[in-house]
Write a protein that holds these residues in place. Structure first.
Motif, PDB file in Angstrom:
ATOM      1  N   SER A 150      30.519  45.083  38.983  1.00  0.00           N
ATOM      2  CA  SER A 150      30.766  46.029  37.891  1.00  0.00           C
ATOM      3  C   SER A 150      32.083  45.660  37.217  1.00  0.00           C
ATOM      4  O   SER A 150      32.906  44.948  37.801  1.00  0.00           O
ATOM      5  CB  SER A 150      30.823  47.459  38.416  1.00  0.00           C
ATOM      6  OG  SER A 150      31.984  47.643  39.205  1.00  0.00           O
ATOM      7  N   ALA A 151      32.294  46.158  35.993  1.00  0.00           N
ATOM      8  CA  ALA A 151      33.509  45.822  35.243  1.00  0.00           C
ATOM      9  C   ALA A 151      34.751  46.284  36.000  1.00  0.00           C
ATOM     10  O   ALA A 151      35.753  45.569  36.066  1.00  0.00           O
ATOM     11  CB  ALA A 151      33.460  46.457  33.851  1.00  0.00           C
ATOM     12  N   SER A 152      34.675  47.483  36.618  1.00  0.00           N
ATOM     13  CA  SER A 152      35.857  47.999  37.321  1.00  0.00           C
ATOM     14  C   SER A 152      36.198  47.146  38.541  1.00  0.00           C
ATOM     15  O   SER A 152      37.357  46.835  38.786  1.00  0.00           O
ATOM     16  CB  SER A 152      35.666  49.463  37.717  1.00  0.00           C
ATOM     17  OG  SER A 152      34.477  49.629  38.460  1.00  0.00           O
ATOM     18  N   ALA A 153      35.164  46.744  39.308  1.00  0.00           N
ATOM     19  CA  ALA A 153      35.411  45.898  40.483  1.00  0.00           C
ATOM     20  C   ALA A 153      35.959  44.536  40.060  1.00  0.00           C
ATOM     21  O   ALA A 153      36.869  43.998  40.690  1.00  0.00           O
ATOM     22  CB  ALA A 153      34.121  45.733  41.290  1.00  0.00           C
ATOM     23  N   ASP A 154      35.414  43.991  38.965  1.00  0.00           N
ATOM     24  CA  ASP A 154      35.907  42.702  38.462  1.00  0.00           C
ATOM     25  C   ASP A 154      37.348  42.810  37.970  1.00  0.00           C
ATOM     26  O   ASP A 154      38.147  41.883  38.141  1.00  0.00           O
ATOM     27  CB  ASP A 154      35.013  42.196  37.314  1.00  0.00           C
ATOM     28  CG  ASP A 154      33.642  41.731  37.814  1.00  0.00           C
ATOM     29  OD1 ASP A 154      33.488  41.566  39.043  1.00  0.00           O
ATOM     30  OD2 ASP A 154      32.741  41.557  36.978  1.00  0.00           O
ATOM     31  N   ALA A 172      45.738  51.023  39.056  1.00  0.00           N
ATOM     32  CA  ALA A 172      45.907  50.676  37.645  1.00  0.00           C
ATOM     33  C   ALA A 172      44.563  50.666  36.919  1.00  0.00           C
ATOM     34  O   ALA A 172      44.438  51.162  35.795  1.00  0.00           O
ATOM     35  CB  ALA A 172      46.589  49.308  37.518  1.00  0.00           C
ATOM     36  N   VAL A 173      43.538  50.123  37.575  1.00  0.00           N
ATOM     37  CA  VAL A 173      42.201  50.092  36.962  1.00  0.00           C
ATOM     38  C   VAL A 173      41.645  51.516  36.847  1.00  0.00           C
ATOM     39  O   VAL A 173      41.028  51.874  35.847  1.00  0.00           O
ATOM     40  CB  VAL A 173      41.246  49.169  37.756  1.00  0.00           C
ATOM     41  CG1 VAL A 173      39.809  49.303  37.255  1.00  0.00           C
ATOM     42  CG2 VAL A 173      41.699  47.717  37.642  1.00  0.00           C
ATOM     43  N   ALA A 174      41.906  52.347  37.865  1.00  0.00           N
ATOM     44  CA  ALA A 174      41.456  53.747  37.801  1.00  0.00           C
ATOM     45  C   ALA A 174      42.108  54.462  36.618  1.00  0.00           C
ATOM     46  O   ALA A 174      41.458  55.239  35.909  1.00  0.00           O
ATOM     47  CB  ALA A 174      41.782  54.456  39.109  1.00  0.00           C
ATOM     48  N   GLN A 175      43.396  54.191  36.393  1.00  0.00           N
ATOM     49  CA  GLN A 175      44.092  54.790  35.241  1.00  0.00           C
ATOM     50  C   GLN A 175      43.474  54.286  33.941  1.00  0.00           C
ATOM     51  O   GLN A 175      43.275  55.053  32.999  1.00  0.00           O
ATOM     52  CB  GLN A 175      45.583  54.439  35.268  1.00  0.00           C
ATOM     53  CG  GLN A 175      46.367  55.202  36.317  1.00  0.00           C
ATOM     54  CD  GLN A 175      47.847  54.856  36.283  1.00  0.00           C
ATOM     55  OE1 GLN A 175      48.299  54.056  35.483  1.00  0.00           O
ATOM     56  NE2 GLN A 175      48.609  55.472  37.171  1.00  0.00           N
ATOM     57  N   ASP A 182      34.243  55.508  31.239  1.00  0.00           N
ATOM     58  CA  ASP A 182      33.461  54.741  32.223  1.00  0.00           C
ATOM     59  C   ASP A 182      32.772  53.522  31.628  1.00  0.00           C
ATOM     60  O   ASP A 182      32.486  52.566  32.328  1.00  0.00           O
ATOM     61  CB  ASP A 182      32.395  55.645  32.872  1.00  0.00           C
ATOM     62  CG  ASP A 182      33.040  56.718  33.742  1.00  0.00           C
ATOM     63  OD1 ASP A 182      34.133  56.461  34.276  1.00  0.00           O
ATOM     64  OD2 ASP A 182      32.446  57.808  33.884  1.00  0.00           O
ATOM     65  N   GLY A 183      32.479  53.542  30.328  1.00  0.00           N
ATOM     66  CA  GLY A 183      31.735  52.438  29.721  1.00  0.00           C
ATOM     67  C   GLY A 183      32.611  51.299  29.226  1.00  0.00           C
ATOM     68  O   GLY A 183      32.133  50.399  28.536  1.00  0.00           O
ATOM     69  N   ALA A 184      33.899  51.312  29.578  1.00  0.00           N
ATOM     70  CA  ALA A 184      34.828  50.292  29.069  1.00  0.00           C
ATOM     71  C   ALA A 184      34.442  48.898  29.565  1.00  0.00           C
ATOM     72  O   ALA A 184      33.974  48.730  30.687  1.00  0.00           O
ATOM     73  CB  ALA A 184      36.247  50.623  29.506  1.00  0.00           C
ATOM     74  N   LEU A 189      39.535  46.805  30.124  1.00  0.00           N
ATOM     75  CA  LEU A 189      40.025  47.358  31.395  1.00  0.00           C
ATOM     76  C   LEU A 189      41.196  46.537  31.925  1.00  0.00           C
ATOM     77  O   LEU A 189      42.216  47.090  32.341  1.00  0.00           O
ATOM     78  CB  LEU A 189      38.909  47.369  32.444  1.00  0.00           C
ATOM     79  CG  LEU A 189      37.936  48.538  32.426  1.00  0.00           C
ATOM     80  CD1 LEU A 189      36.875  48.351  33.515  1.00  0.00           C
ATOM     81  CD2 LEU A 189      38.654  49.870  32.620  1.00  0.00           C
ATOM     82  N   VAL A 190      41.042  45.214  31.908  1.00  0.00           N
ATOM     83  CA  VAL A 190      42.106  44.342  32.443  1.00  0.00           C
ATOM     84  C   VAL A 190      43.373  44.482  31.585  1.00  0.00           C
ATOM     85  O   VAL A 190      44.484  44.589  32.116  1.00  0.00           O
ATOM     86  CB  VAL A 190      41.643  42.868  32.508  1.00  0.00           C
ATOM     87  CG1 VAL A 190      42.813  41.945  32.834  1.00  0.00           C
ATOM     88  CG2 VAL A 190      40.536  42.717  33.536  1.00  0.00           C
ATOM     89  N   ARG A 191      43.195  44.514  30.255  1.00  0.00           N
ATOM     90  CA  ARG A 191      44.353  44.611  29.350  1.00  0.00           C
ATOM     91  C   ARG A 191      45.149  45.898  29.621  1.00  0.00           C
ATOM     92  O   ARG A 191      46.367  45.863  29.801  1.00  0.00           O
ATOM     93  CB  ARG A 191      43.859  44.594  27.895  1.00  0.00           C
ATOM     94  CG  ARG A 191      44.955  44.745  26.848  1.00  0.00           C
ATOM     95  CD  ARG A 191      44.388  44.627  25.445  1.00  0.00           C
ATOM     96  NE  ARG A 191      43.253  45.494  25.187  1.00  0.00           N
ATOM     97  CZ  ARG A 191      43.369  46.804  24.907  1.00  0.00           C
ATOM     98  NH1 ARG A 191      44.541  47.381  24.851  1.00  0.00           N
ATOM     99  NH2 ARG A 191      42.290  47.539  24.676  1.00  0.00           N
TER     100      ARG A 191
END
Length: 199
Positions: A150-154, A172-175, A182-184, A189-191
């Motif tokens: 998933s994008a968040s795990a990546d 940081a990713v949770a923030q 959720d659809g980011a 997300l990384v930025r």
């Protein structure tokens, strides 16, 4: 209850911003750190908010992230800490620094904030010591439980590859998810997570 505003930055002052949402200007009181994050007039901003109502006043307090709002709520629950002092603390320290200060019993770090003396700093650290670990860890667990691929795990993996510790990367990713939704996508997300982890 207004929980979040998405609009254009119309104007700012030393401790406030006006957010234009479809032609309606909301006066939002903010920490210096949140104001810095907003950018320049005309920029699109997302503000997490907390409404404070007293006998003599109503005010909207704004935050750059849901985590910052959570810390504001914890701080203002402590006797002697009003919204001004809480915002001063959040101006002086990032949420990660505040978490580390409370978890480690570092009252001197909290006392760096304007208007916070050693006595109050000690009370804040003592009362939030047990709660301090819960905030980032709760966020980290939510991301760690994200499905592989998933994008968040990546995004967590990407931050860890850049040298951030797993707990810091997850928080940081949770923030970032809290700010972007959720659809980011992975790049966004990384930025955003990089800014939060480095901030």
């Amino acid at each position: 209850m207004i929980a979040k505003l998405t609009g254009l930055l119309d104007d700012t002052g030393p401790d406030w911003a006006i957010i234009d949402v479809n032609g309606v200007g909301y006066l939002v009181h903010c920490s210096a750190r949140t104001l810095d994050r907003f950018g320049i007039r005309g920029d699109r901003v997302v503000v997490h908010t907390e409404m404070q109502v007293s006998e003599t006043d109503q005010r909207l307090i704004g935050f750059g992230s849901a985590a910052e709002r959570d810390w504001f709520r914890l701080l203002t629950a402590i006797q002697g800490v009003g919204s001004k002092v809480a915002l001063a603390i959040l101006s002086a320290l990032t949420t990660d620094e505040l978490q580390r200060a409370c978890a480690g019993g570092d009252a001197a770090m909290v006392a760096r904030a304007n208007g916070v003396g050693p006595k109050l700093a000690s009370r804040i650290v003592n009362e939030l010591k047990d709660k301090a670990g819960a905030l980032p860890n709760a966020a980290g667990i939510a991301v760690a439980a994200a499905p592989a691929g998933s994008a968040s795990a990546d995004a967590v993996s990407a931050l860890q590859n850049l040298g951030f510790k797993p707990v810091v990367a997850s928080a940081a990713v949770a923030q970032a998810i809290g700010e972007l939704g959720d659809g980011a996508g992975l790049n966004d997300l990384v930025r955003v997570a990089l800014k939060r982890a480095a901030g």
